[in-house]
Motif scaffolding. Structure first.
Motif, PDB file in Angstrom:
ATOM      1  N   ASP A 172      -3.841  12.028 -24.621  1.00 29.02           N
ATOM      2  CA  ASP A 172      -3.113  10.776 -24.814  1.00 29.02           C
ATOM      3  C   ASP A 172      -1.705  10.884 -24.228  1.00 29.02           C
ATOM      4  N   GLN A 173      -1.086  12.026 -24.402  1.00 27.81           N
ATOM      5  CA  GLN A 173       0.249  12.253 -23.821  1.00 27.81           C
ATOM      6  C   GLN A 173       0.182  12.177 -22.296  1.00 27.81           C
ATOM      7  N   LEU A 174      -0.861  12.745 -21.710  1.00 31.28           N
ATOM      8  CA  LEU A 174      -1.048  12.662 -20.259  1.00 31.28           C
ATOM      9  C   LEU A 174      -1.199  11.201 -19.830  1.00 31.28           C
ATOM     10  N   ALA A 175      -2.001  10.432 -20.563  1.00 27.45           N
ATOM     11  CA  ALA A 175      -2.189   9.014 -20.237  1.00 27.45           C
ATOM     12  C   ALA A 175      -0.858   8.257 -20.330  1.00 27.45           C
ATOM     13  N   ARG A 176      -0.055   8.577 -21.351  1.00 24.75           N
ATOM     14  CA  ARG A 176       1.247   7.902 -21.497  1.00 24.75           C
ATOM     15  C   ARG A 176       2.221   8.284 -20.398  1.00 24.75           C
ATOM     16  N   ALA A 177       2.002   9.451 -19.775  1.00 26.78           N
ATOM     17  CA  ALA A 177       2.863   9.877 -18.671  1.00 26.78           C
ATOM     18  C   ALA A 177       2.434   9.270 -17.336  1.00 26.78           C
ATOM     19  N   THR A 178       1.175   8.854 -17.242  1.00 28.77           N
ATOM     20  CA  THR A 178       0.684   8.391 -15.941  1.00 28.77           C
ATOM     21  C   THR A 178       0.493   6.883 -15.845  1.00 28.77           C
ATOM     22  N   TRP A 179      -0.094   6.262 -16.850  1.00 25.28           N
ATOM     23  CA  TRP A 179      -0.387   4.831 -16.725  1.00 25.28           C
ATOM     24  C   TRP A 179       0.844   3.962 -16.512  1.00 25.28           C
ATOM     25  N   LEU A 224       0.829  -1.210   0.000  1.00 21.16           N
ATOM     26  CA  LEU A 224       0.000   0.000   0.000  1.00 21.16           C
ATOM     27  C   LEU A 224       0.861   1.257   0.000  1.00 21.16           C
ATOM     28  N   THR A 225       1.970   1.210   0.719  1.00 17.75           N
ATOM     29  CA  THR A 225       2.885   2.354   0.736  1.00 17.75           C
ATOM     30  C   THR A 225       3.447   2.599  -0.656  1.00 17.75           C
ATOM     31  N   GLU A 226       3.818   1.538  -1.354  1.00 16.08           N
ATOM     32  CA  GLU A 226       4.318   1.677  -2.721  1.00 16.08           C
ATOM     33  C   GLU A 226       3.238   2.248  -3.633  1.00 16.08           C
ATOM     34  N   ALA A 227       2.009   1.771  -3.504  1.00 14.46           N
ATOM     35  CA  ALA A 227       0.909   2.308  -4.309  1.00 14.46           C
ATOM     36  C   ALA A 227       0.681   3.783  -3.977  1.00 14.46           C
ATOM     37  N   PHE A 228       0.798   4.148  -2.719  1.00 15.80           N
ATOM     38  CA  PHE A 228       0.624   5.535  -2.302  1.00 15.80           C
ATOM     39  C   PHE A 228       1.700   6.423  -2.938  1.00 15.80           C
ATOM     40  N   HIS A 229       2.937   5.943  -2.955  1.00  8.65           N
ATOM     41  CA  HIS A 229       4.014   6.695  -3.618  1.00  8.65           C
ATOM     42  C   HIS A 229       3.741   6.843  -5.116  1.00  8.65           C
ATOM     43  N   ARG A 230       3.285   5.786  -5.736  1.00  2.00           N
ATOM     44  CA  ARG A 230       2.959   5.853  -7.166  1.00  2.00           C
ATOM     45  C   ARG A 230       1.831   6.849  -7.417  1.00  2.00           C
ATOM     46  N   ASN A 231       0.835   6.873  -6.542  1.00  2.00           N
ATOM     47  CA  ASN A 231      -0.247   7.832  -6.660  1.00  2.00           C
ATOM     48  C   ASN A 231       0.311   9.257  -6.645  1.00  2.00           C
ATOM     49  N   GLY A 232       1.270   9.507  -5.785  1.00  2.00           N
ATOM     50  CA  GLY A 232       1.904  10.824  -5.736  1.00  2.00           C
ATOM     51  C   GLY A 232       2.603  11.163  -7.041  1.00  2.00           C
ATOM     52  N   ARG A 233       3.236  10.169  -7.645  1.00  2.00           N
ATOM     53  CA  ARG A 233       3.904  10.396  -8.936  1.00  2.00           C
ATOM     54  C   ARG A 233       2.883  10.679 -10.035  1.00  2.00           C
ATOM     55  N   VAL A 234       1.727  10.017  -9.983  1.00  2.00           N
ATOM     56  CA  VAL A 234       0.668  10.276 -10.965  1.00  2.00           C
ATOM     57  C   VAL A 234       0.151  11.705 -10.786  1.00  2.00           C
ATOM     58  N   ASN A 235      -0.090  12.112  -9.550  1.00  2.00           N
ATOM     59  CA  ASN A 235      -0.528  13.484  -9.309  1.00  2.00           C
ATOM     60  C   ASN A 235       0.500  14.485  -9.835  1.00  2.00           C
ATOM     61  N   GLU A 236       1.763  14.205  -9.600  1.00  2.00           N
ATOM     62  CA  GLU A 236       2.824  15.097 -10.078  1.00  2.00           C
ATOM     63  C   GLU A 236       2.843  15.161 -11.608  1.00  2.00           C
ATOM     64  N   ALA A 237       2.695  14.017 -12.259  1.00  2.00           N
ATOM     65  CA  ALA A 237       2.678  13.996 -13.732  1.00  2.00           C
ATOM     66  C   ALA A 237       1.505  14.821 -14.266  1.00  2.00           C
ATOM     67  N   LEU A 238       0.342  14.697 -13.637  1.00  2.00           N
ATOM     68  CA  LEU A 238      -0.806  15.502 -14.041  1.00  2.00           C
ATOM     69  C   LEU A 238      -0.497  16.985 -13.866  1.00  2.00           C
ATOM     70  N   LEU A 239       0.000  17.359 -12.704  1.00  2.00           N
ATOM     71  CA  LEU A 239       0.286  18.762 -12.426  1.00  2.00           C
ATOM     72  C   LEU A 239       1.329  19.336 -13.389  1.00  2.00           C
ATOM     73  N   ASN A 240       2.255  18.499 -13.846  1.00  2.00           N
ATOM     74  CA  ASN A 240       3.268  18.960 -14.794  1.00  2.00           C
ATOM     75  C   ASN A 240       2.672  19.353 -16.140  1.00  2.00           C
ATOM     76  N   THR A 241       1.463  18.910 -16.428  1.00  2.00           N
ATOM     77  CA  THR A 241       0.837  19.235 -17.714  1.00  2.00           C
ATOM     78  C   THR A 241      -0.081  20.452 -17.635  1.00  2.00           C
ATOM     79  N   LEU A 242      -0.335  20.943 -16.429  1.00  2.00           N
ATOM     80  CA  LEU A 242      -1.339  21.987 -16.252  1.00  2.00           C
ATOM     81  C   LEU A 242      -0.748  23.389 -16.301  1.00  2.00           C
ATOM     82  N   THR A 243      -1.557  24.314 -16.802  1.00  2.00           N
ATOM     83  CA  THR A 243      -1.221  25.734 -16.795  1.00  2.00           C
ATOM     84  C   THR A 243      -2.100  26.437 -15.767  1.00  2.00           C
ATOM     85  N   GLU A 244      -1.771  27.683 -15.497  1.00  2.00           N
ATOM     86  CA  GLU A 244      -2.606  28.489 -14.597  1.00  2.00           C
ATOM     87  C   GLU A 244      -4.032  28.590 -15.149  1.00  2.00           C
TER      88      GLU A 244
END
Length: 166
Positions: free
Chosen positions: A154-161, A7-27
């Protein structure tokens, strides 16, 4: 590997997914909403952060004090977004660390959680994973409705999945 370690590993991965999403966003992306009374992308992201702090307080954990970032989110249904995508990355990282510290401490014989997660403190990690996934789906829908191209999504999906398939 123990259940808590998984679960800890999954939690860390979730954080990486959130970070990948945030990296694609603008103000500008933070302002996207459904135009029908739903939360904006920025509000949903601040809610991801705020949920962690709320649950740490609910379970009586002193680890909530480790979270120093403040937002305008509260009891009102809508609030002004105050954090940029970069600030949200830092806020979520700080909140994730506090949640993980609290869960590991409680699971290791530290103070038990009060009120919630009586079966095991790791259930807070499970709730966070499900909660985040739900709202990331809403965010993706808002991005699509706001004009994000199929190629960009699609680029976002390739960065997160792939994060989940390591």
């Amino acid at each position: 590997m123990s259940d808590l370690a998984l679960l800890t590993e999954a939690f860390h991965r979730n954080g990486r997914v959130n970070e990948a999403l945030l990296n694609t966003l603008t103000e500008e992306d933070l302002e996207l909403s459904d135009g029908q009374g739903g939360l904006s992308v920025g509000q949903l992201l601040e809610h991801l952060f705020g949920m962690r702090k709320v649950y740490l307080h609910r379970v009586g954990s002193t680890y909530a004090e480790q979270i120093t970032v403040e937002t305008e989110e509260g009891d009102q249904p809508f609030w002004p977004v105050t954090l940029s995508p970069k600030q949200l990355q830092g806020a979520l990282a700080e909140a994730d660390a506090a949640v993980l510290n609290a869960v590991q401490d409680a699971a290791g014989g530290g103070p038990s959680f009060q009120h919630d997660f009586a079966s095991h403190p790791a259930q807070l990690l499970v709730l966070t994973l499900i909660h985040d996934a739900n709202h990331r789906g809403q965010i993706t829908t808002l991005l699509r409705q706001g004009g994000r191209s199929a190629a960009a999504l699609d680029q976002l999906a390739r960065a997160t999945w792939p994060i989940w398939r390591d």
